[in-house]
Motif scaffolding. Structure first.
Motif, PDB file in Angstrom:
ATOM      1  N   GLY A   1      51.847  38.959 -21.091  1.00 26.80           N
ATOM      2  CA  GLY A   1      50.632  38.393 -20.519  1.00 26.80           C
ATOM      3  C   GLY A   1      50.056  37.266 -21.353  1.00 26.80           C
ATOM      4  O   GLY A   1      49.529  36.289 -20.806  1.00 26.80           O
ATOM      5  N   ALA A   2      50.158  37.370 -22.667  1.00 29.69           N
ATOM      6  CA  ALA A   2      49.589  36.343 -23.544  1.00 29.69           C
ATOM      7  C   ALA A   2      50.256  34.996 -23.322  1.00 29.69           C
ATOM      8  O   ALA A   2      49.586  33.968 -23.191  1.00 29.69           O
ATOM      9  N   MET A   3      51.574  34.985 -23.283  1.00 29.28           N
ATOM     10  CA  MET A   3      52.293  33.717 -23.101  1.00 29.28           C
ATOM     11  C   MET A   3      52.004  33.131 -21.720  1.00 29.28           C
ATOM     12  O   MET A   3      51.778  31.924 -21.581  1.00 29.28           O
ATOM     13  N   THR A   4      51.961  33.980 -20.702  1.00 33.22           N
ATOM     14  CA  THR A   4      51.651  33.520 -19.352  1.00 33.22           C
ATOM     15  C   THR A   4      50.249  32.917 -19.311  1.00 33.22           C
ATOM     16  O   THR A   4      50.045  31.843 -18.751  1.00 33.22           O
ATOM     17  N   SER A   5      49.276  33.595 -19.923  1.00 31.60           N
ATOM     18  CA  SER A   5      47.892  33.116 -19.924  1.00 31.60           C
ATOM     19  C   SER A   5      47.758  31.757 -20.597  1.00 31.60           C
ATOM     20  O   SER A   5      46.955  30.926 -20.177  1.00 31.60           O
ATOM     21  N   MET A   6      48.550  31.539 -21.653  1.00 28.45           N
ATOM     22  CA  MET A   6      48.475  30.267 -22.380  1.00 28.45           C
ATOM     23  C   MET A   6      49.352  29.181 -21.758  1.00 28.45           C
ATOM     24  O   MET A   6      49.323  28.043 -22.205  1.00 28.45           O
ATOM     25  N   GLY A   7      50.131  29.528 -20.745  1.00 27.17           N
ATOM     26  CA  GLY A   7      50.993  28.542 -20.111  1.00 27.17           C
ATOM     27  C   GLY A   7      52.236  28.216 -20.913  1.00 27.17           C
ATOM     28  O   GLY A   7      52.857  27.170 -20.723  1.00 27.17           O
ATOM     29  N   ILE A   8      52.623  29.114 -21.813  1.00 26.37           N
ATOM     30  CA  ILE A   8      53.807  28.899 -22.643  1.00 26.37           C
ATOM     31  C   ILE A   8      55.031  29.386 -21.878  1.00 26.37           C
ATOM     32  O   ILE A   8      55.048  30.506 -21.369  1.00 26.37           O
ATOM     33  N   VAL A   9      56.060  28.529 -21.813  1.00 26.15           N
ATOM     34  CA  VAL A   9      57.282  28.842 -21.072  1.00 26.15           C
ATOM     35  C   VAL A   9      58.506  28.623 -21.963  1.00 26.15           C
ATOM     36  O   VAL A   9      58.447  27.911 -22.961  1.00 26.15           O
ATOM     37  N   VAL A  10      59.613  29.234 -21.560  1.00 25.38           N
ATOM     38  CA  VAL A  10      60.881  29.069 -22.272  1.00 25.38           C
ATOM     39  C   VAL A  10      61.480  27.718 -21.885  1.00 25.38           C
ATOM     40  O   VAL A  10      61.662  27.435 -20.698  1.00 25.38           O
ATOM     41  N   ALA A  11      61.797  26.902 -22.901  1.00 28.82           N
ATOM     42  CA  ALA A  11      62.418  25.599 -22.657  1.00 28.82           C
ATOM     43  C   ALA A  11      63.909  25.621 -22.975  1.00 28.82           C
ATOM     44  O   ALA A  11      64.691  24.946 -22.311  1.00 28.82           O
ATOM     45  N   ASP A  12      64.303  26.414 -23.978  1.00 25.56           N
ATOM     46  CA  ASP A  12      65.708  26.455 -24.370  1.00 25.56           C
ATOM     47  C   ASP A  12      65.978  27.740 -25.147  1.00 25.56           C
ATOM     48  O   ASP A  12      65.118  28.205 -25.897  1.00 25.56           O
ATOM     49  N   VAL A  13      67.169  28.292 -24.941  1.00 23.93           N
ATOM     50  CA  VAL A  13      67.592  29.498 -25.650  1.00 23.93           C
ATOM     51  C   VAL A  13      69.041  29.331 -26.064  1.00 23.93           C
ATOM     52  O   VAL A  13      69.871  28.899 -25.267  1.00 23.93           O
ATOM     53  N   ALA A  14      69.332  29.672 -27.300  1.00 19.87           N
ATOM     54  CA  ALA A  14      70.696  29.727 -27.817  1.00 19.87           C
ATOM     55  C   ALA A  14      70.728  30.875 -28.814  1.00 19.87           C
ATOM     56  O   ALA A  14      69.664  31.333 -29.271  1.00 19.87           O
ATOM     57  N   PRO A  15      71.889  31.360 -29.167  1.00 16.44           N
ATOM     58  CA  PRO A  15      71.939  32.435 -30.166  1.00 16.44           C
ATOM     59  C   PRO A  15      71.218  32.024 -31.452  1.00 16.44           C
ATOM     60  O   PRO A  15      71.555  31.012 -32.070  1.00 16.44           O
ATOM     61  N   GLY A  16      70.163  32.769 -31.796  1.00 18.45           N
ATOM     62  CA  GLY A  16      69.419  32.502 -33.014  1.00 18.45           C
ATOM     63  C   GLY A  16      68.425  31.366 -32.921  1.00 18.45           C
ATOM     64  O   GLY A  16      67.835  30.965 -33.922  1.00 18.45           O
ATOM     65  N   ARG A  17      68.182  30.847 -31.731  1.00 17.05           N
ATOM     66  CA  ARG A  17      67.232  29.732 -31.560  1.00 17.05           C
ATOM     67  C   ARG A  17      66.530  29.845 -30.207  1.00 17.05           C
ATOM     68  O   ARG A  17      67.177  30.040 -29.179  1.00 17.05           O
ATOM     69  N   VAL A  18      65.197  29.694 -30.236  1.00 17.73           N
ATOM     70  CA  VAL A  18      64.404  29.672 -29.012  1.00 17.73           C
ATOM     71  C   VAL A  18      63.398  28.538 -29.120  1.00 17.73           C
ATOM     72  O   VAL A  18      62.774  28.342 -30.166  1.00 17.73           O
ATOM     73  N   VAL A  19      63.259  27.792 -28.027  1.00 19.94           N
ATOM     74  CA  VAL A  19      62.262  26.728 -27.940  1.00 19.94           C
ATOM     75  C   VAL A  19      61.343  27.049 -26.767  1.00 19.94           C
ATOM     76  O   VAL A  19      61.809  27.298 -25.656  1.00 19.94           O
ATOM     77  N   LEU A  20      60.046  27.047 -27.051  1.00 15.56           N
ATOM     78  CA  LEU A  20      59.021  27.282 -26.046  1.00 15.56           C
ATOM     79  C   LEU A  20      58.180  26.019 -25.909  1.00 15.56           C
ATOM     80  O   LEU A  20      58.099  25.227 -26.858  1.00 15.56           O
ATOM     81  N   GLU A  21      57.536  25.849 -24.761  1.00 20.62           N
ATOM     82  CA  GLU A  21      56.671  24.692 -24.555  1.00 20.62           C
ATOM     83  C   GLU A  21      55.406  25.102 -23.823  1.00 20.62           C
ATOM     84  O   GLU A  21      55.401  26.082 -23.085  1.00 20.62           O
ATOM     85  N   MET A  22      54.360  24.311 -24.053  1.00 22.94           N
ATOM     86  CA  MET A  22      53.111  24.500 -23.314  1.00 22.94           C
ATOM     87  C   MET A  22      52.393  23.171 -23.167  1.00 22.94           C
ATOM     88  O   MET A  22      52.486  22.320 -24.051  1.00 22.94           O
TER      89      MET A  22
END
Length: 145
Positions: free
Chosen positions: A20-41
């Protein structure tokens, strides 16, 4: 880097979407790879502090989630991820059109995973690192079912 769980990307995205916290802040998944995650808002005035910059708590939450889910992508299928500790350094005001949160695994273990990340403000063609994080994540088993 050893990738122990090929289904982890799908699991990661499903778990991320339940926050819920990420949804409320408008943060979304931009990229995923093994050992790496990029989020954006996007910039949101509802999450600013008194000078109009994005609040440090929002920047911290984004970096923590990026690091936690980066760790999660390398965990076995029975594990869930929880933050054990983190330290943030803020280097510039968080102002921009949008923000990127990058999380990277430094060392992955069976129980503890060490990560680092950063928050980047994007304003047109200009990118500014506004904060960094080092975080320890823990694999927790037995939370399901």
């Amino acid at each position: 880097m050893e990738y122990r769980n090929p289904e982890a990307v799908a699991r990661m995205k499903a778990d991320f979407d339940r926050q819920g916290a990420m949804t409320s802040m408008g943060i979304v998944v931009a990229d995923v790879a093994p050992g790496r995650v990029v989020l954006e808002m996007p910039f949101n005035p509802d999450f600013t502090q008194h000078h109009g910059f994005m609040h440090a708590a929002v920047m911290t939450a984004g970096m923590d989630s990026a690091c936690g889910f980066a760790a999660f992508t390398l965990m076995d299928a029975e594990a869930e991820v929880l933050t054990v500790e983190f330290k943030c350094n803020f280097m510039a005001p968080a102002k921009g059109e949008r923000f990127r949160f990058e999380g990277n695994v430094v060392k992955s273990g069976r129980t503890l995973t060490f990560t680092e990340g950063r928050a980047v403000a994007v304003d047109g063609d200009t990118e500014t690192t506004v904060a960094t994080i080092t975080a320890t994540m823990m694999a927790v088993r037995g939370l399901k079912g």
